[in-house]
Design a protein around this motif. Structure first.
Motif, short mmCIF file in Angstrom:
data_model
loop_
_atom_site.label_atom_id
_atom_site.label_comp_id
_atom_site.label_asym_id
_atom_site.label_seq_id
_atom_site.Cartn_x
_atom_site.Cartn_y
_atom_site.Cartn_z
N PRO A 21 -14.23 -4.11 9.09
CA PRO A 21 -13.76 -5.28 9.85
C PRO A 21 -13.82 -5.02 11.37
CG PRO A 21 -11.95 -4.20 8.70
CD PRO A 21 -13.19 -3.54 8.24
N ASP A 22 -13.84 -6.13 12.12
CA ASP A 22 -13.98 -6.05 13.59
C ASP A 22 -12.93 -5.16 14.22
OD1 ASP A 22 -15.89 -7.87 13.13
OD2 ASP A 22 -15.01 -9.49 14.32
N LEU A 23 -11.72 -5.21 13.69
CA LEU A 23 -10.62 -4.51 14.35
C LEU A 23 -10.63 -3.01 14.05
CD1 LEU A 23 -7.38 -6.66 14.13
CD2 LEU A 23 -8.91 -6.31 16.05
N LEU A 62 -9.41 -3.06 4.88
CA LEU A 62 -8.86 -4.15 5.68
C LEU A 62 -8.21 -3.55 6.92
CD1 LEU A 62 -7.10 -6.24 2.89
CD2 LEU A 62 -9.41 -6.51 3.79
N ALA A 63 -8.36 -4.25 8.06
CA ALA A 63 -7.72 -3.76 9.29
C ALA A 63 -6.33 -4.37 9.37
CB ALA A 63 -8.54 -4.16 10.50
N ARG A 64 -5.41 -3.59 9.86
CA ARG A 64 -4.04 -4.05 10.01
C ARG A 64 -3.78 -4.00 11.50
NH1 ARG A 64 1.16 -2.04 9.70
NH2 ARG A 64 2.48 -3.42 8.47
N HIS A 65 -3.48 -5.15 12.14
CA HIS A 65 -3.26 -5.02 13.59
C HIS A 65 -1.78 -4.93 13.87
CE1 HIS A 65 -2.13 -9.15 14.62
NE2 HIS A 65 -3.01 -9.54 13.73
N PHE A 91 0.85 -1.20 0.00
CA PHE A 91 0.00 0.00 0.00
C PHE A 91 0.88 1.25 0.00
CE2 PHE A 91 0.61 -1.32 4.42
CZ PHE A 91 1.08 -0.16 5.02
N VAL A 151 -5.77 -0.73 5.67
CA VAL A 151 -5.35 -0.69 4.28
C VAL A 151 -6.62 -0.67 3.45
CG1 VAL A 151 -4.16 -1.89 2.44
CG2 VAL A 151 -3.22 -1.95 4.74
N GLN A 186 -6.24 2.67 14.76
CA GLN A 186 -5.88 1.36 14.20
C GLN A 186 -5.31 1.51 12.80
OE1 GLN A 186 -4.92 -1.70 14.53
NE2 GLN A 186 -6.81 -2.46 15.40
#
Lengths: 170, 265, 47
Positions: free
Chosen positions: A97-99, A124-127, A37, A107, A104
């Motif tokens: 997404p959940d996160l 999309l979540a990136r943890h 990204f 992407v 947070q």
């Protein structure tokens, strides 16, 4: 080591050196294509031509998330993605997404519109790499050591052996 | 010298008296004796440590503050990832031993290792996918980490297929060893992909021993699970290698018996 | 059972199922080879 074995070892080392160099050169050459990204700074400094779809990544800016309902009745959200230096406003229709939360990493895949807002078709979540029990995270927040919406957790050695409620840290 | 035990593999310099020191375990009889005593303990340790680690990870360890219960997938996913990479490094070491010293046991072990390594890598990908869907919001992305692990899986599969593709086992082993050594460039790429390029996958948590970004209540069950899976992986590979050594010996004995019967008749 | 627990259960089942099968397969193959070798080589010269 016999002469024959030493020769085999030398051939192997030379081949390894050649292969390693070739790989390093190839990876350097394709550096730009391997990134998953672009950050807001990358995008604003080097605007992608036309309406090309790309991925924009960064942190969700604290206080920037507005949730609503799109024209088709699906959930919609507007938020700003920041890398600290620059930020871009992202609009998205769909289930996050959940996160997903403020502070947070995310992407998003989409297109940059002429008004410099980013129309995302996928979020999309990136943890991050911190793992801690909820009790420890709560304790850090209560003590004012950390606000997850503002950024990363404090240095690991300050909390990674902290006791959980009624239990020792080990 | 014990040429009888290596019958059927062709004379290698492993059986020359002068090469003894480097080849203490190249002697199949000695290898079977040494590992035979170890096997039951290895199986028992694997089952005990893994059982303990899995109960700890699945039941006793806490949830994560943001991932909730889903963090428990880590206790199987991360050991599979470590085994996929560590096992491949082991395969590369065996390949060097095979190419330089023509070590026959290294060939046999590599042949028995690669299917197990392929399985661990496949499990790493599958559990990662099951973890990524609820957390990231996707089963799969083509980022540098996920793609390089997929390449690792194909290298394992390629090795397993290549060493079995030749009528002459020694030529197969040679070709497999070369493939394994070419593929080793992928191991640092897997490891450092999350640092060199931006990826969806997060960077490593367990990097330094003193302060990993992981609470001890999550770290310790992970380390126990990793040890348990490593013991099980080692036991499976060792049992397969021992079986392969014995099968080779059986073939040699059957061949010798058939020749004797021919001679009598 | 929530979706998250389904994913956890599937992960553990996959890993334990595969490794269980590999372990049982290896142990059975090992035992078969050992028995066959013992019948062909009753004096147990290898041990």
């Amino acid at each position: 080591m016999t002469h024959k074995k030493r020769r085999r070892l030398m051939v192997l080392l030379l081949a390894g050196l050649g292969l390693g160099t070739a790989t390093a050169l190839t990876l350097t050459a394709f550096q730009d294509n391997i990134v998953f990204f672009f950050s807001p700074s990358d995008v604003l400094a080097n605007r992608p031509a036309g309406e090309r779809a790309f991925r924009l990544g960064g942190l969700v800016e604290a206080g920037s998330v507005e949730r609503g309902t799109g024209t088709d009745g699906r959930p919609a959200a507007t938020f700003r993605v920041t890398d600290g230096a620059q930020a871009i406003t992202v609009t998205y229709t769909g289930v996050l997404p959940d996160l997903f939360r403020e502070g947070q990493g995310v992407v998003t895949l989409g297109r940059l519109l002429p008004d410099n807002t980013f129309r995302a078709s996928e979020v999309l979540a990136r943890h991050d790499e911190t793992y801690m029990p909820p009790e420890v995270a709560d304790a850090l927040r209560r003590a004012g050591h950390w606000n997850p919406a503002q950024g990363a957790a404090p240095p690991a050695e300050t909390w990674n052996t902290a006791p959980r409620d009624g239990r020792s840290g080990g | 010298m014990d040429g009888r035990l290596t019958a059927g593999t062709g004379a290698t310099d492993a059986t020359r008296p002068g090469a003894r020191s480097l080849h203490r375990f190249a002697n199949p009889g000695r290898f079977l004796r040494a590992t035979g005593r170890l096997m039951p303990f290895l199986w028992a340790a694997a089952v005990l440590v893994l059982g303990f680690g899995l109960v700890w990870g699945l039941v006793l360890s806490p949830a994560d503050w943001q991932q909730g219960e889903t963090v428990r997938i880590m206790y199987v996913h991360v050991p599979m990832a470590w085994l996929a990479m560590g096992g491949y490094t082991g395969l590369a070491v065996l390949s060097v031993m095979s190419l330089i010293w023509r070590h026959p046991l290294a060939d046999l072990t590599a042949r028995e290792l690669s299917p197990v390594g392929a399985a661990a890598t496949a499990l790493c990908l599958a559990t990662g996918s099951l973890w990524g869907k609820p957390m990231w919001g996707t089963w799969w992305v083509w980022d540098a980490r996920l793609t390089s692990v997929l390449v690792l899986f194909f290298l394992w599969l390629g090795h397993a297929a290549l060493v079995r593709a030749f009528d002459d086992a020694e030529r197969g082993a040679r070709a497999g060893a070369i493939l394994a050594l070419v593929g080793i460039v992928n191991v640092p790429i897997v490891k450092f992909s999350v640092d060199w390029w931006n990826t969806l996958h997060q960077p490593a948590s367990v990097t330094r021993l003193n302060a990993p970004g992981m609470h001890v209540d999550i770290l310790y069950p992970l380390l126990v699970c990793a040890l348990g899976f490593s013991l099980l992986f080692g036991a499976v590979v060792l049992a397969r290698t021992r079986a392969a050594v014995m099968e080779r010996r059986v073939r040699a004995l059957q061949l010798a018996r058939a020749r004797r019967e021919d001679a009598v008749a | 059972m929530t979706l998250h627990w389904w994913h956890i259960t599937a992960s553990y089942a996959l890993v334990l199922g595969t490794f269980g099968a590999l372990a049982v397969g290896a142990a059975l193959r090992h035992r078969a080879a050992k028995r066959l070798l013992a019948t062909l080589d009753p004096r147990g010269e290898r041990a």
